[in-house]
Design a protein around this motif. Structure first.
Motif, PDB file in Angstrom:
ATOM      1  N   ILE A   2     -34.128  10.002  50.441  1.00 50.18           N
ATOM      2  CA  ILE A   2     -33.520   8.509  50.327  1.00 50.18           C
ATOM      3  C   ILE A   2     -35.490   7.517  50.206  1.00 50.18           C
ATOM      4  CG2 ILE A   2     -33.019   6.525  50.601  1.00 50.18           C
ATOM      5  CD1 ILE A   2     -30.922   7.919  52.213  1.00 50.18           C
ATOM      6  N   ALA A   3     -36.916   7.803  51.557  1.00 49.00           N
ATOM      7  CA  ALA A   3     -37.317   6.802  51.541  1.00 49.00           C
ATOM      8  C   ALA A   3     -38.016   7.569  50.223  1.00 49.00           C
ATOM      9  CB  ALA A   3     -38.741   6.932  53.097  1.00 49.00           C
ATOM     10  N   THR A   4     -38.753   8.936  50.132  1.00 50.65           N
ATOM     11  CA  THR A   4     -39.393   9.462  48.805  1.00 50.65           C
ATOM     12  C   THR A   4     -39.256   8.524  47.667  1.00 50.65           C
ATOM     13  OG1 THR A   4     -40.015  11.306  49.741  1.00 50.65           O
ATOM     14  CG2 THR A   4     -41.003  11.522  47.451  1.00 50.65           C
ATOM     15  N   ALA A   5     -37.641   8.357  47.530  1.00 50.98           N
ATOM     16  CA  ALA A   5     -37.060   8.296  46.360  1.00 50.98           C
ATOM     17  C   ALA A   5     -37.446   6.388  46.373  1.00 50.98           C
ATOM     18  CB  ALA A   5     -35.844   8.301  45.397  1.00 50.98           C
ATOM     19  N   LEU A   6     -37.243   6.188  47.664  1.00 54.23           N
ATOM     20  CA  LEU A   6     -37.876   4.034  47.476  1.00 54.23           C
ATOM     21  C   LEU A   6     -38.937   4.311  46.823  1.00 54.23           C
ATOM     22  CD1 LEU A   6     -35.748   3.180  50.456  1.00 54.23           C
ATOM     23  CD2 LEU A   6     -35.295   2.483  47.368  1.00 54.23           C
ATOM     24  N   ASN A   7     -39.961   5.255  47.549  1.00 56.52           N
ATOM     25  CA  ASN A   7     -41.866   4.982  47.717  1.00 56.52           C
ATOM     26  C   ASN A   7     -42.149   5.519  45.696  1.00 56.52           C
ATOM     27  OD1 ASN A   7     -44.529   4.075  47.972  1.00 56.52           O
ATOM     28  ND2 ASN A   7     -44.230   6.560  47.962  1.00 56.52           N
ATOM     29  N   ALA A   8     -41.476   6.405  45.287  1.00 54.91           N
ATOM     30  CA  ALA A   8     -41.401   6.783  43.377  1.00 54.91           C
ATOM     31  C   ALA A   8     -41.069   5.689  43.468  1.00 54.91           C
ATOM     32  CB  ALA A   8     -40.633   8.128  43.546  1.00 54.91           C
ATOM     33  N   ALA A   9     -39.725   4.531  43.295  1.00 55.31           N
ATOM     34  CA  ALA A   9     -39.217   3.189  42.039  1.00 55.31           C
ATOM     35  C   ALA A   9     -40.980   2.390  42.419  1.00 55.31           C
ATOM     36  CB  ALA A   9     -37.969   2.949  42.814  1.00 55.31           C
ATOM     37  N   ARG A  10     -41.422   2.431  43.349  1.00 49.59           N
ATOM     38  CA  ARG A  10     -42.458   1.553  43.390  1.00 49.59           C
ATOM     39  C   ARG A  10     -44.049   1.689  43.312  1.00 49.59           C
ATOM     40  NH1 ARG A  10     -42.172  -1.581  49.548  1.00 49.59           N
ATOM     41  NH2 ARG A  10     -39.624  -1.899  49.704  1.00 49.59           N
ATOM     42  N   TYR A  11     -43.618   3.279  42.237  1.00 49.87           N
ATOM     43  CA  TYR A  11     -44.435   4.108  41.573  1.00 49.87           C
ATOM     44  C   TYR A  11     -45.561   3.644  42.851  1.00 49.87           C
ATOM     45  CZ  TYR A  11     -42.137   2.665  37.414  1.00 49.87           C
ATOM     46  OH  TYR A  11     -40.833   3.003  36.310  1.00 49.87           O
ATOM     47  N   GLY A  12     -45.349   4.032  43.805  1.00 52.90           N
ATOM     48  CA  GLY A  12     -46.436   4.381  45.024  1.00 52.90           C
ATOM     49  C   GLY A  12     -47.498   3.336  45.284  1.00 52.90           C
ATOM     50  N   HIS A  13     -46.907   1.273  45.020  1.00 51.18           N
ATOM     51  CA  HIS A  13     -47.727   0.547  45.630  1.00 51.18           C
ATOM     52  C   HIS A  13     -46.868   0.466  47.152  1.00 51.18           C
ATOM     53  CE1 HIS A  13     -49.389  -0.709  42.050  1.00 51.18           C
ATOM     54  NE2 HIS A  13     -48.538  -0.095  40.591  1.00 51.18           N
ATOM     55  N   GLY A  14     -47.892   0.327  48.225  1.00 58.16           N
ATOM     56  CA  GLY A  14     -47.250   0.176  49.279  1.00 58.16           C
ATOM     57  C   GLY A  14     -47.463   0.917  50.196  1.00 58.16           C
ATOM     58  N   GLU A  15     -47.348   0.922  51.663  1.00 62.60           N
ATOM     59  CA  GLU A  15     -47.584   1.771  52.436  1.00 62.60           C
ATOM     60  C   GLU A  15     -45.710   2.992  52.436  1.00 62.60           C
ATOM     61  OE1 GLU A  15     -49.766   2.141  56.167  1.00 62.60           O
ATOM     62  OE2 GLU A  15     -48.966   0.146  55.627  1.00 62.60           O
ATOM     63  N   PHE A  16     -46.506   3.934  52.792  1.00 58.23           N
ATOM     64  CA  PHE A  16     -45.498   4.467  52.925  1.00 58.23           C
ATOM     65  C   PHE A  16     -45.386   5.633  54.253  1.00 58.23           C
ATOM     66  CE2 PHE A  16     -42.685   8.962  51.571  1.00 58.23           C
ATOM     67  CZ  PHE A  16     -41.733   8.330  52.255  1.00 58.23           C
ATOM     68  N   ILE A  17     -45.153   5.265  55.904  1.00 55.62           N
ATOM     69  CA  ILE A  17     -45.262   5.675  57.005  1.00 55.62           C
ATOM     70  C   ILE A  17     -43.736   6.630  57.595  1.00 55.62           C
ATOM     71  CG2 ILE A  17     -45.522   5.338  59.265  1.00 55.62           C
ATOM     72  CD1 ILE A  17     -46.181   2.374  58.468  1.00 55.62           C
ATOM     73  N   VAL A  18     -43.846   7.740  57.549  1.00 53.05           N
ATOM     74  CA  VAL A  18     -42.756   8.746  57.851  1.00 53.05           C
ATOM     75  C   VAL A  18     -43.010   9.385  59.648  1.00 53.05           C
ATOM     76  CG1 VAL A  18     -41.656  11.249  57.720  1.00 53.05           C
ATOM     77  CG2 VAL A  18     -42.920  10.254  55.472  1.00 53.05           C
ATOM     78  N   ASP A  19     -41.846   9.074  60.645  1.00 49.26           N
ATOM     79  CA  ASP A  19     -41.284   9.039  61.442  1.00 49.26           C
ATOM     80  C   ASP A  19     -41.919   7.990  61.914  1.00 49.26           C
ATOM     81  OD1 ASP A  19     -40.566   9.813  63.996  1.00 49.26           O
ATOM     82  OD2 ASP A  19     -41.720  11.842  64.267  1.00 49.26           O
ATOM     83  N   VAL A  20     -41.922   6.862  61.776  1.00 51.34           N
ATOM     84  CA  VAL A  20     -43.325   5.931  62.414  1.00 51.34           C
ATOM     85  C   VAL A  20     -43.007   5.661  64.119  1.00 51.34           C
ATOM     86  CG1 VAL A  20     -41.073   4.223  62.830  1.00 51.34           C
ATOM     87  CG2 VAL A  20     -43.399   3.248  62.503  1.00 51.34           C
ATOM     88  N   GLY A  21     -43.834   5.198  65.206  1.00 52.28           N
ATOM     89  CA  GLY A  21     -43.658   5.209  66.592  1.00 52.28           C
ATOM     90  C   GLY A  21     -43.169   4.257  67.007  1.00 52.28           C
ATOM     91  N   ASP A  22     -42.594   3.994  68.453  1.00 49.53           N
ATOM     92  CA  ASP A  22     -41.726   3.118  68.604  1.00 49.53           C
ATOM     93  C   ASP A  22     -42.788   2.143  68.660  1.00 49.53           C
ATOM     94  OD1 ASP A  22     -39.797   4.410  68.470  1.00 49.53           O
ATOM     95  OD2 ASP A  22     -39.678   5.516  70.272  1.00 49.53           O
ATOM     96  N   ASP A  23     -44.590   2.301  68.690  1.00 49.63           N
ATOM     97  CA  ASP A  23     -45.276   0.950  69.249  1.00 49.63           C
ATOM     98  C   ASP A  23     -45.620   0.418  68.525  1.00 49.63           C
ATOM     99  OD1 ASP A  23     -46.792   3.297  68.536  1.00 49.63           O
ATOM    100  OD2 ASP A  23     -48.240   3.779  69.715  1.00 49.63           O
TER     101      ASP A  23
END
Length: 223
Positions: free
Chosen positions: A79-100
């Motif tokens: 889902i996150a990859t599809a959302l990121n693709a819909a933005r054409y790579g604009h913005g940051e994509f963080i997988v498994d964000v840390g709790d801190d």
């Protein structure tokens, strides 16, 4: 589930104001197949047993509860990859964000890992109420604006889109431009694709003044 509208169009002609959204991914009852729901974006919507995707205007995060399954993690990344693709790579994509990471909790309106619910306390997913967007042609740019779900926000000079979960309403104002009308369905298609909802979401196109022809779905948005 939103918004999945493109933040920047492929031709740089579409600009969207993307609201913060939280996708809750969990296994469907009795199966290993994960499904997603758009839920209220707050820390207390998280739990230790499932996976989540948080989207903001600038960043997409995936967050995993310590007890979530590999199937749920994979679906969250999909889902996150599809959302990121819909933005054409604009913005940051963080997988498994840390709790801190403070920005993650700030996007959820505050809170911390201490607000995350234990898996066993979650029985039903509380989905988001309907969401509403206005598509307007301003200075040769198409702009998608998130507004409150209210009949007062139906603009005769534009196109309105209302997401009620099982259905998307595309309401065409009498004075909407031809560009707004032609781009409305493409915007909805992009929105549904970003959320993997193309196959199970109905789209109702309603012209201003003809709302009675779709009374059932109309009442879902405006009871």
């Amino acid at each position: 589930m939103e918004s999945g509208f493109r933040a920047v169009g492929a031709d740089s002609g579409t600009v969207s104001e993307v609201p913060t959204q939280l996708y809750h991914i969990r296994k469907a009852a009795g199966t290993k197949k994960p499904i997603s729901h758009v839920v209220v974006p707050k820390a207390a919507s998280l739990n230790t047993g499932d996976a989540f995707v948080l989207t903001t205007t600038s960043t997409i995060y995936t967050w995993y509860g310590e007890e979530c399954s590999p199937f749920e993690k994979n679906k969250a990344v999909e889902i996150a990859t599809a959302l990121n693709a819909a933005r054409y790579g604009h913005g940051e994509f963080i997988v498994d964000v840390g709790d801190d990471v403070p920005e993650f909790w700030e996007a959820l309106g505050g809170g911390s890992i201490a607000d995350v619910l234990p898996a066993e306390s979650v029985t039903d997913v509380k989905e988001m109420p309907p969401s509403m967007f206005i598509l307007q042609d301003e200075d040769s740019q198409l702009k998608v604006i998130s507004v409150d779900v209210d009949k007062k926000n139906l603009d005769p000079t534009g196109v309105c889109m209302v997401d009620v979960g099982t259905d998307i309403i595309v309401w065409i104002g009498t004075d909407a431009t031809s560009r707004e009308q032609s781009q409305a369905m493409a915007s909805v298609a992009s929105y549904l694709k970003s959320q993997n909802r193309e196959k199970n979401t109905r789209v109702a196109r309603i012209l201003q003044g003809q709302e009675r022809r779709a009374r059932k779905v109309w009442k879902k948005a405006f009871p």
